[in-house]
Motif scaffolding. Sequence first.
Motif, PDB file in Angstrom:
ATOM      1  N   MET A   1       0.810  -1.203   0.000  1.00 12.05           N
ATOM      2  CA  MET A   1       0.000   0.000   0.000  1.00 12.05           C
ATOM      3  C   MET A   1       0.848   1.260   0.000  1.00 12.05           C
ATOM      4  SD  MET A   1      -3.035  -1.195   2.592  1.00 12.05           S
ATOM      5  CE  MET A   1      -3.973   0.273   2.336  1.00 12.05           C
ATOM      6  N   GLY A   2       2.154   1.116   0.143  1.00 12.77           N
ATOM      7  CA  GLY A   2       3.032   2.273   0.125  1.00 12.77           C
ATOM      8  C   GLY A   2       3.115   3.016   1.438  1.00 12.77           C
ATOM      9  N   LEU A   3       2.538   2.469   2.497  1.00 11.75           N
ATOM     10  CA  LEU A   3       2.582   3.123   3.799  1.00 11.75           C
ATOM     11  C   LEU A   3       3.810   2.678   4.580  1.00 11.75           C
ATOM     12  CD1 LEU A   3      -1.168   2.714   4.800  1.00 11.75           C
ATOM     13  CD2 LEU A   3      -0.053   4.735   3.821  1.00 11.75           C
ATOM     14  N   VAL A   4       4.210   3.492   5.551  1.00 17.31           N
ATOM     15  CA  VAL A   4       5.333   3.156   6.410  1.00 17.31           C
ATOM     16  C   VAL A   4       4.766   2.697   7.753  1.00 17.31           C
ATOM     17  CG1 VAL A   4       7.403   4.036   7.549  1.00 17.31           C
ATOM     18  CG2 VAL A   4       6.772   4.885   5.274  1.00 17.31           C
ATOM     19  N   PHE A   5       5.285   1.599   8.262  1.00 16.87           N
ATOM     20  CA  PHE A   5       4.840   1.053   9.537  1.00 16.87           C
ATOM     21  C   PHE A   5       5.772   1.571  10.619  1.00 16.87           C
ATOM     22  CE2 PHE A   5       4.504  -2.143  12.833  1.00 16.87           C
ATOM     23  CZ  PHE A   5       3.143  -2.388  12.874  1.00 16.87           C
ATOM     24  N   GLN A   6       5.241   2.356  11.534  1.00 16.39           N
ATOM     25  CA  GLN A   6       6.048   2.885  12.630  1.00 16.39           C
ATOM     26  C   GLN A   6       5.977   1.932  13.813  1.00 16.39           C
ATOM     27  OE1 GLN A   6       4.429   6.773  13.444  1.00 16.39           O
ATOM     28  NE2 GLN A   6       5.810   7.722  11.996  1.00 16.39           N
ATOM     29  N   VAL A   7       7.148   1.622  14.365  1.00 16.34           N
ATOM     30  CA  VAL A   7       7.223   0.749  15.527  1.00 16.34           C
ATOM     31  C   VAL A   7       7.687   1.589  16.696  1.00 16.34           C
ATOM     32  CG1 VAL A   7       8.253  -1.323  16.507  1.00 16.34           C
ATOM     33  CG2 VAL A   7       7.758  -1.217  14.055  1.00 16.34           C
TER      34      VAL A   7
ATOM     35  N   ARG B   1       9.167 -11.270   6.626  1.00 11.24           N
ATOM     36  CA  ARG B   1       7.875 -11.610   6.020  1.00 11.24           C
ATOM     37  C   ARG B   1       7.324 -10.503   5.139  1.00 11.24           C
ATOM     38  NH1 ARG B   1       6.305 -14.119  10.733  1.00 11.24           N
ATOM     39  NH2 ARG B   1       5.265 -12.273  11.504  1.00 11.24           N
ATOM     40  N   HIS B   2       7.732  -9.265   5.407  1.00 12.66           N
ATOM     41  CA  HIS B   2       7.174  -8.118   4.689  1.00 12.66           C
ATOM     42  C   HIS B   2       8.289  -7.260   4.080  1.00 12.66           C
ATOM     43  CE1 HIS B   2       3.286  -9.085   6.419  1.00 12.66           C
ATOM     44  NE2 HIS B   2       3.903  -9.255   7.571  1.00 12.66           N
ATOM     45  N   PRO B   3       9.033  -7.792   3.141  1.00 10.10           N
ATOM     46  CA  PRO B   3      10.193  -7.072   2.599  1.00 10.10           C
ATOM     47  C   PRO B   3       9.840  -5.796   1.832  1.00 10.10           C
ATOM     48  CG  PRO B   3       9.760  -9.031   1.307  1.00 10.10           C
ATOM     49  CD  PRO B   3       8.846  -9.095   2.499  1.00 10.10           C
ATOM     50  N   ARG B   4       8.593  -5.669   1.371  1.00  9.99           N
ATOM     51  CA  ARG B   4       8.205  -4.462   0.629  1.00  9.99           C
ATOM     52  C   ARG B   4       7.596  -3.391   1.528  1.00  9.99           C
ATOM     53  NH1 ARG B   4       4.722  -6.172  -4.264  1.00  9.99           N
ATOM     54  NH2 ARG B   4       3.545  -6.984  -2.523  1.00  9.99           N
ATOM     55  N   THR B   5       7.451  -3.695   2.816  1.00 14.36           N
ATOM     56  CA  THR B   5       6.937  -2.704   3.774  1.00 14.36           C
ATOM     57  C   THR B   5       8.115  -2.004   4.429  1.00 14.36           C
ATOM     58  OG1 THR B   5       4.991  -4.053   4.215  1.00 14.36           O
ATOM     59  CG2 THR B   5       5.555  -2.391   5.864  1.00 14.36           C
ATOM     60  N   ARG B   6       8.063  -0.685   4.488  1.00 13.63           N
ATOM     61  CA  ARG B   6       9.103   0.086   5.181  1.00 13.63           C
ATOM     62  C   ARG B   6       8.716   0.206   6.655  1.00 13.63           C
ATOM     63  NH1 ARG B   6       8.274   3.750   0.397  1.00 13.63           N
ATOM     64  NH2 ARG B   6       6.539   4.211   1.721  1.00 13.63           N
ATOM     65  N   PHE B   7       9.685  -0.042   7.526  1.00  6.63           N
ATOM     66  CA  PHE B   7       9.480   0.027   8.969  1.00  6.63           C
ATOM     67  C   PHE B   7      10.328   1.147   9.553  1.00  6.63           C
ATOM     68  CE2 PHE B   7       8.217  -4.192   7.802  1.00  6.63           C
ATOM     69  CZ  PHE B   7       7.145  -4.470   8.633  1.00  6.63           C
ATOM     70  N   ASP B   8       9.690   2.092  10.203  1.00  7.74           N
ATOM     71  CA  ASP B   8      10.357   3.215  10.862  1.00  7.74           C
ATOM     72  C   ASP B   8      10.457   2.855  12.339  1.00  7.74           C
ATOM     73  OD1 ASP B   8      11.288   5.639  11.777  1.00  7.74           O
ATOM     74  OD2 ASP B   8       9.585   6.812  11.062  1.00  7.74           O
ATOM     75  N   LEU B   9      11.659   2.504  12.774  1.00 10.13           N
ATOM     76  CA  LEU B   9      11.893   2.021  14.133  1.00 10.13           C
ATOM     77  C   LEU B   9      12.262   3.191  15.040  1.00 10.13           C
ATOM     78  CD1 LEU B   9      14.026  -1.098  13.133  1.00 10.13           C
ATOM     79  CD2 LEU B   9      11.525  -0.902  13.325  1.00 10.13           C
ATOM     80  N   HIS B  10      11.321   3.580  15.888  1.00  9.36           N
ATOM     81  CA  HIS B  10      11.525   4.734  16.762  1.00  9.36           C
ATOM     82  C   HIS B  10      12.289   4.373  18.030  1.00  9.36           C
ATOM     83  CE1 HIS B  10       8.160   7.536  15.203  1.00  9.36           C
ATOM     84  NE2 HIS B  10       8.527   6.701  14.245  1.00  9.36           N
ATOM     85  N   HIS B  11      13.087   5.278  18.492  1.00 15.71           N
ATOM     86  CA  HIS B  11      13.725   5.309  19.820  1.00 15.71           C
ATOM     87  C   HIS B  11      14.927   4.389  20.005  1.00 15.71           C
ATOM     88  CE1 HIS B  11       9.957   7.298  20.329  1.00 15.71           C
ATOM     89  NE2 HIS B  11       9.272   6.202  20.596  1.00 15.71           N
TER      90      HIS B  11
END
Length: 153
Positions: A1-7, A27-37
């Motif tokens: 979906m082009g969204l970024v998943f914030q953790v 499992r989700h190589p096309r999803t971008r994950f923004d890892l906070h903190h």
Amino acid sequence: MGLVFQVHTGLDQQERHPKHMVPILRRHPRTRFDLHHMWLPDVKETMNIGRQYDNAFINLAWCHRCSPTATCTLMDLLLDHVPLHKTIAFGGDYRWEVETVYGELVMAREHLAAVLARRIEQREMTQAKAIAIAGQWFYDNAVEIYGLGKQRD
């Protein structure tokens, strides 16, 4: 979906330890994950994830307030161990008044300036390179990761 998943991560959150992100990243190589903190204090694992997974990005949100000394050390380590395009020096999940957000932005700028100035003084990088990294960490990377439009000139 082009969204970024914030953790959202932080101190004493074992259920959100970096090791638990690895299967999700795989499992989700096309999803971008923004890892906070940075998962303070488990920063080595976070740096490894940022280095090893193309879809994982490190966001220093809240770190500047939590521990200025540790954050400066982290910034120095990130420069050495994680690709430059994978770090956001300031960002976040703030819900406080605008003055608090601005105050943390000032702290973030001071922390990165101190780290880069030391590297310039020790002839580890040029001033031009330091300015480019600051622009990348404070602006370009977020624009790219979040698909916010045209990069700055």
